[in-house]
Write a protein that holds these residues in place. Structure first.
Motif, PDB file in Angstrom:
ATOM      1  N   ASP A 147      10.582 -24.145   4.298  1.00 25.04           N
ATOM      2  CA  ASP A 147      10.307 -24.688   5.636  1.00 25.04           C
ATOM      3  C   ASP A 147       9.249 -23.860   6.363  1.00 25.04           C
ATOM      4  OD1 ASP A 147      12.134 -26.719   5.299  1.00 25.04           O
ATOM      5  OD2 ASP A 147      13.752 -25.723   6.383  1.00 25.04           O
ATOM      6  N   ALA A 148       9.158 -22.575   6.004  1.00 23.98           N
ATOM      7  CA  ALA A 148       8.157 -21.693   6.607  1.00 23.98           C
ATOM      8  C   ALA A 148       6.846 -21.710   5.823  1.00 23.98           C
ATOM      9  CB  ALA A 148       8.696 -20.268   6.682  1.00 23.98           C
ATOM     10  N   GLY A 149       6.780 -22.529   4.772  1.00 25.47           N
ATOM     11  CA  GLY A 149       5.554 -22.650   3.989  1.00 25.47           C
ATOM     12  C   GLY A 149       5.419 -21.633   2.874  1.00 25.47           C
ATOM     13  N   ALA A 150       6.528 -20.981   2.496  1.00 28.39           N
ATOM     14  CA  ALA A 150       6.480 -19.916   1.495  1.00 28.39           C
ATOM     15  C   ALA A 150       7.460 -20.203   0.364  1.00 28.39           C
ATOM     16  CB  ALA A 150       6.817 -18.578   2.150  1.00 28.39           C
ATOM     17  N   ARG A 151       7.428 -19.341  -0.646  1.00 26.68           N
ATOM     18  CA  ARG A 151       8.405 -19.392  -1.725  1.00 26.68           C
ATOM     19  C   ARG A 151       9.324 -18.177  -1.604  1.00 26.68           C
ATOM     20  NH1 ARG A 151       6.738 -20.685  -7.661  1.00 26.68           N
ATOM     21  NH2 ARG A 151       8.939 -21.310  -7.623  1.00 26.68           N
ATOM     22  N   LEU A 152      10.382 -18.172  -2.406  1.00 30.28           N
ATOM     23  CA  LEU A 152      11.338 -17.071  -2.438  1.00 30.28           C
ATOM     24  C   LEU A 152      11.475 -16.577  -3.858  1.00 30.28           C
ATOM     25  CD1 LEU A 152      13.600 -15.350  -1.064  1.00 30.28           C
ATOM     26  CD2 LEU A 152      15.185 -17.179  -1.741  1.00 30.28           C
ATOM     27  N   GLY A 153      11.319 -15.254  -4.050  1.00 26.13           N
ATOM     28  CA  GLY A 153      11.479 -14.681  -5.377  1.00 26.13           C
ATOM     29  C   GLY A 153      12.523 -13.586  -5.365  1.00 26.13           C
ATOM     30  N   ILE A 154      13.365 -13.535  -6.397  1.00 33.12           N
ATOM     31  CA  ILE A 154      14.318 -12.447  -6.541  1.00 33.12           C
ATOM     32  C   ILE A 154      13.847 -11.528  -7.654  1.00 33.12           C
ATOM     33  CG2 ILE A 154      15.859 -13.772  -8.085  1.00 33.12           C
ATOM     34  CD1 ILE A 154      18.178 -12.098  -6.707  1.00 33.12           C
ATOM     35  N   GLU A 155      13.823 -10.239  -7.353  1.00 28.48           N
ATOM     36  CA  GLU A 155      13.405  -9.222  -8.317  1.00 28.48           C
ATOM     37  C   GLU A 155      14.653  -8.640  -8.978  1.00 28.48           C
ATOM     38  OE1 GLU A 155      10.777  -5.080  -8.457  1.00 28.48           O
ATOM     39  OE2 GLU A 155      11.397  -5.939  -6.540  1.00 28.48           O
ATOM     40  N   PHE A 156      14.793  -8.829 -10.277  1.00 24.09           N
ATOM     41  CA  PHE A 156      15.942  -8.286 -10.997  1.00 24.09           C
ATOM     42  C   PHE A 156      15.803  -6.773 -11.143  1.00 24.09           C
ATOM     43  CE2 PHE A 156      12.716  -9.833 -13.906  1.00 24.09           C
ATOM     44  CZ  PHE A 156      12.558  -8.799 -14.829  1.00 24.09           C
ATOM     45  N   LEU A 157      16.945  -6.074 -11.125  1.00 24.79           N
ATOM     46  CA  LEU A 157      16.991  -4.613 -11.236  1.00 24.79           C
ATOM     47  C   LEU A 157      18.017  -4.246 -12.305  1.00 24.79           C
ATOM     48  CD1 LEU A 157      17.276  -3.767  -7.409  1.00 24.79           C
ATOM     49  CD2 LEU A 157      15.169  -3.981  -8.760  1.00 24.79           C
ATOM     50  N   PRO A 158      17.682  -3.407 -13.266  1.00 25.12           N
ATOM     51  CA  PRO A 158      18.596  -3.108 -14.376  1.00 25.12           C
ATOM     52  C   PRO A 158      19.928  -2.504 -13.953  1.00 25.12           C
ATOM     53  CG  PRO A 158      16.377  -2.388 -14.926  1.00 25.12           C
ATOM     54  CD  PRO A 158      16.359  -2.789 -13.475  1.00 25.12           C
ATOM     55  N   TRP A 159      20.010  -1.883 -12.773  1.00 24.77           N
ATOM     56  CA  TRP A 159      21.259  -1.258 -12.338  1.00 24.77           C
ATOM     57  C   TRP A 159      21.996  -2.128 -11.308  1.00 24.77           C
ATOM     58  CZ3 TRP A 159      16.367   0.160 -10.972  1.00 24.77           C
ATOM     59  CH2 TRP A 159      16.069   0.178  -9.606  1.00 24.77           C
ATOM     60  N   SER A 160      21.680  -3.406 -11.248  1.00 28.11           N
ATOM     61  CA  SER A 160      22.260  -4.299 -10.248  1.00 28.11           C
ATOM     62  C   SER A 160      23.093  -5.389 -10.903  1.00 28.11           C
ATOM     63  CB  SER A 160      21.134  -4.935  -9.425  1.00 28.11           C
ATOM     64  OG  SER A 160      20.498  -5.965 -10.184  1.00 28.11           O
ATOM     65  N   ASN A 161      23.585  -6.303 -10.086  1.00 21.41           N
ATOM     66  CA  ASN A 161      24.327  -7.441 -10.626  1.00 21.41           C
ATOM     67  C   ASN A 161      23.408  -8.497 -11.239  1.00 21.41           C
ATOM     68  OD1 ASN A 161      23.341  -8.122  -8.018  1.00 21.41           O
ATOM     69  ND2 ASN A 161      24.833  -9.785  -7.826  1.00 21.41           N
ATOM     70  N   ILE A 162      22.100  -8.369 -11.028  1.00 20.22           N
ATOM     71  CA  ILE A 162      21.108  -9.250 -11.661  1.00 20.22           C
ATOM     72  C   ILE A 162      20.174  -8.329 -12.458  1.00 20.22           C
ATOM     73  CG2 ILE A 162      19.408 -11.093 -11.314  1.00 20.22           C
ATOM     74  CD1 ILE A 162      22.087 -11.886 -10.229  1.00 20.22           C
ATOM     75  N   PRO A 163      20.580  -7.903 -13.672  1.00 21.72           N
ATOM     76  CA  PRO A 163      19.872  -6.826 -14.359  1.00 21.72           C
ATOM     77  C   PRO A 163      18.645  -7.218 -15.178  1.00 21.72           C
ATOM     78  CG  PRO A 163      21.860  -7.377 -15.564  1.00 21.72           C
ATOM     79  CD  PRO A 163      21.864  -8.229 -14.321  1.00 21.72           C
ATOM     80  N   THR A 164      18.515  -8.483 -15.545  1.00 21.35           N
ATOM     81  CA  THR A 164      17.417  -8.876 -16.431  1.00 21.35           C
ATOM     82  C   THR A 164      16.736 -10.149 -15.940  1.00 21.35           C
ATOM     83  OG1 THR A 164      18.741 -10.341 -17.857  1.00 21.35           O
ATOM     84  CG2 THR A 164      18.749  -7.974 -18.399  1.00 21.35           C
ATOM     85  N   ALA A 165      15.589 -10.439 -16.540  1.00 18.26           N
ATOM     86  CA  ALA A 165      14.875 -11.673 -16.205  1.00 18.26           C
ATOM     87  C   ALA A 165      15.727 -12.888 -16.521  1.00 18.26           C
ATOM     88  CB  ALA A 165      13.560 -11.721 -16.978  1.00 18.26           C
ATOM     89  N   ARG A 166      16.459 -12.815 -17.611  1.00 21.08           N
ATOM     90  CA  ARG A 166      17.324 -13.932 -17.987  1.00 21.08           C
ATOM     91  C   ARG A 166      18.402 -14.188 -16.931  1.00 21.08           C
ATOM     92  NH1 ARG A 166      19.684 -13.532 -23.914  1.00 21.08           N
ATOM     93  NH2 ARG A 166      17.429 -13.371 -24.259  1.00 21.08           N
ATOM     94  N   ASP A 167      18.990 -13.105 -16.416  1.00 17.88           N
ATOM     95  CA  ASP A 167      20.010 -13.248 -15.371  1.00 17.88           C
ATOM     96  C   ASP A 167      19.411 -13.811 -14.087  1.00 17.88           C
ATOM     97  OD1 ASP A 167      22.298 -12.065 -16.794  1.00 17.88           O
ATOM     98  OD2 ASP A 167      21.141 -10.209 -16.688  1.00 17.88           O
ATOM     99  N   ALA A 168      18.223 -13.345 -13.734  1.00 18.97           N
ATOM    100  CA  ALA A 168      17.559 -13.839 -12.522  1.00 18.97           C
ATOM    101  C   ALA A 168      17.227 -15.317 -12.658  1.00 18.97           C
ATOM    102  CB  ALA A 168      16.293 -13.031 -12.255  1.00 18.97           C
ATOM    103  N   LEU A 169      16.743 -15.705 -13.827  1.00 18.51           N
ATOM    104  CA  LEU A 169      16.405 -17.112 -14.045  1.00 18.51           C
ATOM    105  C   LEU A 169      17.660 -17.979 -13.966  1.00 18.51           C
ATOM    106  CD1 LEU A 169      14.238 -19.190 -14.716  1.00 18.51           C
ATOM    107  CD2 LEU A 169      14.669 -18.745 -17.149  1.00 18.51           C
ATOM    108  N   ARG A 170      18.792 -17.481 -14.485  1.00 17.19           N
ATOM    109  CA  ARG A 170      20.036 -18.239 -14.407  1.00 17.19           C
ATOM    110  C   ARG A 170      20.439 -18.476 -12.952  1.00 17.19           C
ATOM    111  NH1 ARG A 170      23.107 -14.932 -16.995  1.00 17.19           N
ATOM    112  NH2 ARG A 170      22.554 -15.796 -19.021  1.00 17.19           N
ATOM    113  N   LEU A 171      20.325 -17.435 -12.125  1.00 17.22           N
ATOM    114  CA  LEU A 171      20.644 -17.580 -10.709  1.00 17.22           C
ATOM    115  C   LEU A 171      19.746 -18.621 -10.051  1.00 17.22           C
ATOM    116  CD1 LEU A 171      21.967 -16.680  -8.001  1.00 17.22           C
ATOM    117  CD2 LEU A 171      20.166 -14.941  -7.865  1.00 17.22           C
TER     118      LEU A 171
END
Length: 293
Positions: A147-171
């Protein structure tokens, strides 16, 4: 700036690259360098994109207003803007009120400045989490970003609950919003042990940003300490940067390429020298791996 630069070679200086003596590990993460000086340093180094922490943007907004900041960016040829720094965006606890206040500011700024995307990070607390709740919250924030004219990206972090690119893509796929995607920092790719070839299979419409950097073969201290204090400039470490860049190009990524340098050494440099070296080494990597595109 290289007059032959194309969109496939454009560079974006992520927030820490021009922040001077500031880091995610510090209690006060705000940059001591005025925003105008940072913008001019990035432009002088040949960047066409710029990243800024929401806290720093709030300081500059009080001095210059969003219109003044937008003019600064435009006057310096910075056309790709990344905003980051929204903690607890998924929370239902007491931290959510402050997060929502910051969210409103970031969304207003994104629209007023014509931001390319907002970047968020996962939970590093180790607390239990619900994947369905996270997908719903990510979808809500992605819709607000759109709505603000932008996109949203999540950066995965190996020590987090979203540790890999595969996990981020699943989310992101579970969230299902077209404005949502992932931010791929090569440091996190390497430290998570993700083969470069795996990146070539990512759907390019889900890649919101890419961040280039380098590091030594083994982490020193915790992963957080290593990523904050010991990153290296592109080509000055051990990462398979050529393989990663080649894989991302095969996936269809065509820039801009973020450059995120976080290290004790980098923070000691004058901001113009730091930005110049960050850009020069990243540009060399892209030139060395260039193919006829």
């Amino acid at each position: 700036m290289n007059d032959d630069v194309t969109i496939a070679d454009e560079l974006l200086a992520t927030c820490w690259t021009t922040a001077g003596d500031a880091a995610p590990s510090q209690e006060d993460q705000r940059s001591p360098v005025p925003l105008r000086e940072r913008i001019e340093a990035a432009a002088a180094a040949g960047f066409t994109g710029f990243g800024v922490l929401a806290l720093d943007l709030a300081v500059a907004e009080r001095e210059h207003g969003l219109s003044g900041i937008r003019a600064m960016l435009a006057d310096n040829g910075l056309v790709h803007l990344e905003l980051e720094g929204l903690p607890d965006w998924w929370s239902v606890g007491p931290g959510r009120a402050g997060s929502d206040e910051l969210r409103r500011f970031m969304l207003t700024a994104a629209e007023g400045l014509g931001a390319r995307h907002l970047k968020v990070t996962p939970d590093t607390s180790g607390a239990p989490w619900d994947a369905g709740h996270w997908a719903a919250e990510f979808a809500k924030l992605a819709a607000q970003a759109a709505d603000a004219g932008a996109r949203l990206g999540i950066e995965f972090l190996p020590w987090s609950n979203i540790p890999t690119a595969r996990d981020a893509l699943r989310l992101v796929e579970d969230a299902g919003h077209p404005a949502g995607g992932i931010v791929i920092d090569v440091w996190h790719v390497e430290r998570a042990g993700t083969p470069a070839a795996e990146l070539s299979k990512l759907p390019v419409h889900r890649i919101v940003g890419v961040e280039l950097n380098d590091a030594d073969p083994e982490a020193v201290g915790t992963l957080f300490e290593d990523t904050v204090d010991r990153r290296r400039y592109c080509g000055e470490g051990s990462f398979d940067l050529a393989g990663i860049v080649t894989a991302l190009r095969a996936a269809g990524w065509a820039g801009p390429w973020g450059v995120e340098i976080l290290s004790t050494e980098h923070r000691r440099r004058d901001v113009r020298q730091a930005a110049e070296h960050a850009a020069a080494t990243a540009r060399r990597l892209l030139e060395d791996t260039a193919v006829d595109r």
